[in-house]
Design a protein around this motif. Structure first.
Motif, PDB file in Angstrom:
ATOM      1  N   VAL A   1      15.921 -35.153  -8.517  1.00  0.00           N
ATOM      2  CA  VAL A   1      16.664 -34.664  -9.669  1.00  0.00           C
ATOM      3  C   VAL A   1      18.064 -34.279  -9.230  1.00  0.00           C
ATOM      4  O   VAL A   1      18.238 -33.488  -8.304  1.00  0.00           O
ATOM      5  N   ARG A   2      19.032 -34.866  -9.900  1.00  0.00           N
ATOM      6  CA  ARG A   2      20.438 -34.580  -9.610  1.00  0.00           C
ATOM      7  C   ARG A   2      20.978 -33.656 -10.693  1.00  0.00           C
ATOM      8  O   ARG A   2      20.687 -33.829 -11.878  1.00  0.00           O
ATOM      9  N   ALA A   3      21.744 -32.673 -10.298  1.00  0.00           N
ATOM     10  CA  ALA A   3      22.316 -31.722 -11.252  1.00  0.00           C
ATOM     11  C   ALA A   3      23.696 -32.194 -11.704  1.00  0.00           C
ATOM     12  O   ALA A   3      24.552 -32.514 -10.891  1.00  0.00           O
ATOM     13  N   SER A   4      23.875 -32.230 -13.017  1.00  0.00           N
ATOM     14  CA  SER A   4      25.179 -32.562 -13.605  1.00  0.00           C
ATOM     15  C   SER A   4      25.661 -31.357 -14.393  1.00  0.00           C
ATOM     16  O   SER A   4      24.943 -30.845 -15.260  1.00  0.00           O
ATOM     17  N   LYS A   5      26.850 -30.885 -14.086  1.00  0.00           N
ATOM     18  CA  LYS A   5      27.370 -29.669 -14.733  1.00  0.00           C
ATOM     19  C   LYS A   5      28.077 -29.992 -16.044  1.00  0.00           C
ATOM     20  O   LYS A   5      28.889 -30.915 -16.128  1.00  0.00           O
TER      21      LYS A   5
ATOM     22  N   THR B   1      29.942 -33.460 -14.737  1.00  0.00           N
ATOM     23  CA  THR B   1      30.374 -33.653 -13.347  1.00  0.00           C
ATOM     24  C   THR B   1      29.248 -33.284 -12.398  1.00  0.00           C
ATOM     25  O   THR B   1      28.435 -32.407 -12.682  1.00  0.00           O
ATOM     26  N   ASP B   2      29.190 -33.943 -11.261  1.00  0.00           N
ATOM     27  CA  ASP B   2      28.165 -33.640 -10.254  1.00  0.00           C
ATOM     28  C   ASP B   2      28.291 -32.196  -9.783  1.00  0.00           C
ATOM     29  O   ASP B   2      29.402 -31.659  -9.652  1.00  0.00           O
ATOM     30  N   TRP B   3      27.160 -31.567  -9.505  1.00  0.00           N
ATOM     31  CA  TRP B   3      27.152 -30.193  -9.013  1.00  0.00           C
ATOM     32  C   TRP B   3      26.139 -30.087  -7.876  1.00  0.00           C
ATOM     33  O   TRP B   3      24.953 -30.400  -8.050  1.00  0.00           O
ATOM     34  N   THR B   4      26.593 -29.648  -6.719  1.00  0.00           N
ATOM     35  CA  THR B   4      25.719 -29.541  -5.551  1.00  0.00           C
ATOM     36  C   THR B   4      25.678 -28.127  -4.990  1.00  0.00           C
ATOM     37  O   THR B   4      25.150 -27.902  -3.905  1.00  0.00           O
ATOM     38  N   LEU B   5      26.229 -27.168  -5.746  1.00  0.00           N
ATOM     39  CA  LEU B   5      26.324 -25.786  -5.262  1.00  0.00           C
ATOM     40  C   LEU B   5      25.215 -24.936  -5.877  1.00  0.00           C
ATOM     41  O   LEU B   5      24.157 -25.450  -6.206  1.00  0.00           O
ATOM     42  N   ASP B   6      25.441 -23.633  -6.037  1.00  0.00           N
ATOM     43  CA  ASP B   6      24.403 -22.712  -6.503  1.00  0.00           C
ATOM     44  C   ASP B   6      23.865 -23.121  -7.873  1.00  0.00           C
ATOM     45  O   ASP B   6      24.623 -23.238  -8.837  1.00  0.00           O
ATOM     46  N   LYS B   7      22.548 -23.321  -7.960  1.00  0.00           N
ATOM     47  CA  LYS B   7      21.946 -23.779  -9.215  1.00  0.00           C
ATOM     48  C   LYS B   7      21.713 -22.641 -10.203  1.00  0.00           C
ATOM     49  O   LYS B   7      21.675 -22.861 -11.409  1.00  0.00           O
TER      50      LYS B   7
ATOM     51  N   PRO C   1      19.339 -31.820 -15.765  1.00  0.00           N
ATOM     52  CA  PRO C   1      18.513 -32.445 -14.726  1.00  0.00           C
ATOM     53  C   PRO C   1      18.457 -33.961 -14.945  1.00  0.00           C
ATOM     54  O   PRO C   1      17.758 -34.447 -15.824  1.00  0.00           O
ATOM     55  N   LEU C   2      19.218 -34.713 -14.154  1.00  0.00           N
ATOM     56  CA  LEU C   2      19.237 -36.169 -14.266  1.00  0.00           C
ATOM     57  C   LEU C   2      18.416 -36.783 -13.143  1.00  0.00           C
ATOM     58  O   LEU C   2      18.494 -36.342 -11.994  1.00  0.00           O
TER      59      LEU C   2
ATOM     60  N   ASP D   1      32.482 -21.392  -7.403  1.00  0.00           N
ATOM     61  CA  ASP D   1      31.121 -21.015  -7.007  1.00  0.00           C
ATOM     62  C   ASP D   1      31.150 -19.778  -6.109  1.00  0.00           C
ATOM     63  O   ASP D   1      30.354 -18.852  -6.282  1.00  0.00           O
ATOM     64  N   ALA D   2      32.078 -19.749  -5.162  1.00  0.00           N
ATOM     65  CA  ALA D   2      32.183 -18.607  -4.252  1.00  0.00           C
ATOM     66  C   ALA D   2      32.504 -17.330  -5.021  1.00  0.00           C
ATOM     67  O   ALA D   2      31.946 -16.255  -4.737  1.00  0.00           O
ATOM     68  N   ALA D   3      33.373 -17.433  -6.019  1.00  0.00           N
ATOM     69  CA  ALA D   3      33.729 -16.257  -6.809  1.00  0.00           C
ATOM     70  C   ALA D   3      32.544 -15.778  -7.649  1.00  0.00           C
ATOM     71  O   ALA D   3      32.267 -14.578  -7.742  1.00  0.00           O
ATOM     72  N   ARG D   4      31.817 -16.726  -8.262  1.00  0.00           N
ATOM     73  CA  ARG D   4      30.685 -16.341  -9.113  1.00  0.00           C
ATOM     74  C   ARG D   4      29.583 -15.671  -8.305  1.00  0.00           C
ATOM     75  O   ARG D   4      28.896 -14.759  -8.790  1.00  0.00           O
TER      76      ARG D   4
END
Length: 569
Positions: free
Chosen positions: A255-259, A301-307, A346-347, A556-559
């Protein structure tokens, strides 16, 4: 059907009951698919446990475009099966399953070309209407209509005259996604499912190759317990691969995450009596009516950071503003934005020819004995996904289980809703509330509205508006903790109410009044009230900071500067 309340005591009882004996099915994941799966299994007469690591719908299922739709753009991709399936589900939700939570919404599709575009787009929308009608559940929505430029501008004066030569108006439907999931969980519980949030699955029980249950940590107390089940269903959306890793088995797909991000602006910033759908170079952009607001989205857009807490960057926000401003007479600025939220789709990405082309389709697989995985899909078709997942689990149980009845199982609050809506003036007179306030309550609680009004009868001060979020009553806050499974301040302000995206201060002004209202229900001390408010304020500050960052990594770092949850002391 009895109404089950999801208060703190019911949660404790559910966790205890799950540990007492082997269940038929345990579902991991409290989003729309997981809660739908629990309801499907429970209505077939199975013993069911449902576990969610955080709050109900705290992931993707509270951060969608809040649309129930067939997906016009899938017609262009020639994915007729998916569209037909989704349109049938849309009709069922509007007519039978949840008329109190799902309602029609009109959309204007501006035409920018000449005759060829009107014919092309008109044919697509006509096919859309035809497929809905042929499903047997599409007659409740008006058919599309063709509009001249003048006719379109009467409906949407906010549009630049130069941005269109005409338009097509058609109908889809809308839902408060997070509330819907809470109703699914409560309905599953009313049919006997044991449901618990803030219960994280940290491992799987095995007997040889077979999965025989899960290891669960109660995030409220820190205690751990084992829950045994004949079948486990992994319905964790963008966390599917992470959950699979706990089993130590490699699946046939990933499953790939798309934001996707959305902006919320006040209703008066865009003058229109209809939603609007626009083409972009990548996909489509929606301007969606949302009470006294508009929702504008989305990105892809692709997202690979904190889910757990996907972040919207300054670039994301500007992308949406630029696109919507290209058609508006009066452009929007950052100062007009009340709320921003980001969600992950969830793609599916396959490892073989069988799955490599999967996208918004869903898949169900028995990856190892005793473990079913359901992934992909879209919010509108959650019921079909749930049915397929339980079908797979039933196969593992050895058969002898009835077929899914959920096509004919209304959610709590649905039965008798229309009659109650027709009597809303009488309810207003009896309760002392304005009829507009009663309509607001009916659209959020359906026939469960009496449970909310009972609170105002017992404590008249609860009929007052919530300070800092006057669209909601104090009673709704108490009810969220008492009956809807809210265990923390963030649960109430972000998901039971939508204050975190509907006010310019993102709910900060409502934080302390809300915490003090739910404290007696949840047994909070003054110290816990303070901790909850501080946590919420920190969360809002971290989100605001992330939205000023230029890219995903810095956003992501700020959140992540704010902690995830506040444990009860």
């Amino acid at each position: 059907m009895r109404s089950v309340q999801l208060g703190p005591k019911q949660r404790e009882a559910a966790l205890s009951a799950m540990a007492e004996r082997e269940l038929d099915v345990v579902v991991v994941g409290g989003g729309v698919v997981g809660t739908g799966t629990a309801l499907d299994a429970a209505t077939r007469g199975l013993s069911v446990g449902l576990l969610e690591a955080r709050d109900w719908a705290s992931g993707t299922s509270s951060r969608s475009s809040k649309l129930i739709h067939g997906g016009l753009r899938y017609l262009e991709m020639l994915d007729f099966g998916l569209v037909r399936e989704a349109l049938k589900e849309r009709g069922l939700l509007l007519e039978r399953l949840a008329p109190h939570l799902v309602r029609p919404v009109p959309f204007l599709y501006p035409l920018t070309g000449r005759a060829w575009e009107r014919v092309y787009a008109g044919s697509g929308v006509a096919l859309y209407d035809g497929m809905a009608t042929s499903s047997g559940h599409g007659r409740g929505l008006p058919l599309h209509r063709q509009l001249t430029r003048r006719g379109a501008l009467r409906i949407a004066p906010a549009l630049k005259r130069s941005s269109l030569v005409g338009a097509i108006q058609y109908y889809d439907a809308q839902v408060d996604d997070a509330r819907y999931v809470t109703f699914l969980a409560r309905t599953a519980a009313s049919y006997g499912a044991h449901v618990a949030s803030r219960a994280r699955v940290t491992g799987f029980l095995r007997e040889g190759e077979r999965v025989t249950g899960v290891i669960v940590t109660d995030l409220e107390t820190g205690s751990t317990q084992e829950i045994r089940a004949k079948q486990v269903v992994n319905a964790t959306g963008v966390w599917t691969d992470d959950t699979q890793a706990l089993v130590g088995e490699r699946g046939r797909f990933h499953v790939r995450a798309s934001k996707g991000i959305h902006l919320v602006v006040p209703k008066d910033r865009i003058q229109s009596s209809s939603g609007i759908i626009l083409r972009t170079e990548k996909s489509v952009l929606f301007i969606i009516p949302w009470g006294r607001h508009w929702i504008i989205g989305t990105t892809d857009t692709d997202w690979t950071l904190d889910k757990a807490h996907p972040a919207a960057s300054k670039t994301d926000i500007q992308y949406l503003l630029d696109h919507v401003n290209s058609v508006l007479n009066v452009p929007l600025s950052r100062a007009d934005v009340e709320g921003v939220y980001a969600g992950l789709r969830p793609l599916l990405a396959g490892e073989s020819d069988e799955t490599s082309q999967l996208s918004r389709e869903h898949i169900v697989a028995h990856v190892v004995p005793g473990l079913v995985v359901v992934a992909g899909g879209k919010y509108t078709t959650y019921r079909v996904m749930a049915k397929d997942a339980v079908d797979a689990a039933v196969h593992g149980l050895g058969g002898g289980v009835p077929e899914s009845p959920t096509e004919n199982v209304p959610l709590l609050g649905a039965d008798g809703y229309q009659a109650l809506w027709n009597n809303r003036t009488r309810i207003a007179t009896r309760s002392g509330l304005h009829v507009a306030r009663v309509e607001h309550l009916l659209r959020r609680y359906g026939t469960l509205v009496d449970e909310v009004l009972d609170l105002t009868s017992a404590q008249p001060e609860l009929a007052e508006p919530l300070p800092g979020a006057e669209d909601y009553l104090k009673a709704e806050v108490v009810y969220a903790a008492q009956a809807e499974g809210a265990l923390h301040l963030d649960d109430v302000l972000a998901r039971r109410l939508r204050v975190s995206i509907e006010t310019f201060d993102r709910g900060v002004g409502a934080a302390e009044p809300t915490a003090r209202l739910i404290a007696p229900v949840l047994g909070w001390t003054e110290e816990q009230i303070k901790r909850e408010v501080e946590h919420y304020v920190a969360r809002v500050a971290a989100e605001r900071e992330s939205q000023e960052q230029p890219d995903d990594a810095t956003a992501d770092a700020a959140r992540l500067g704010a902690p995830d949850i506040v444990p009860v002391m």
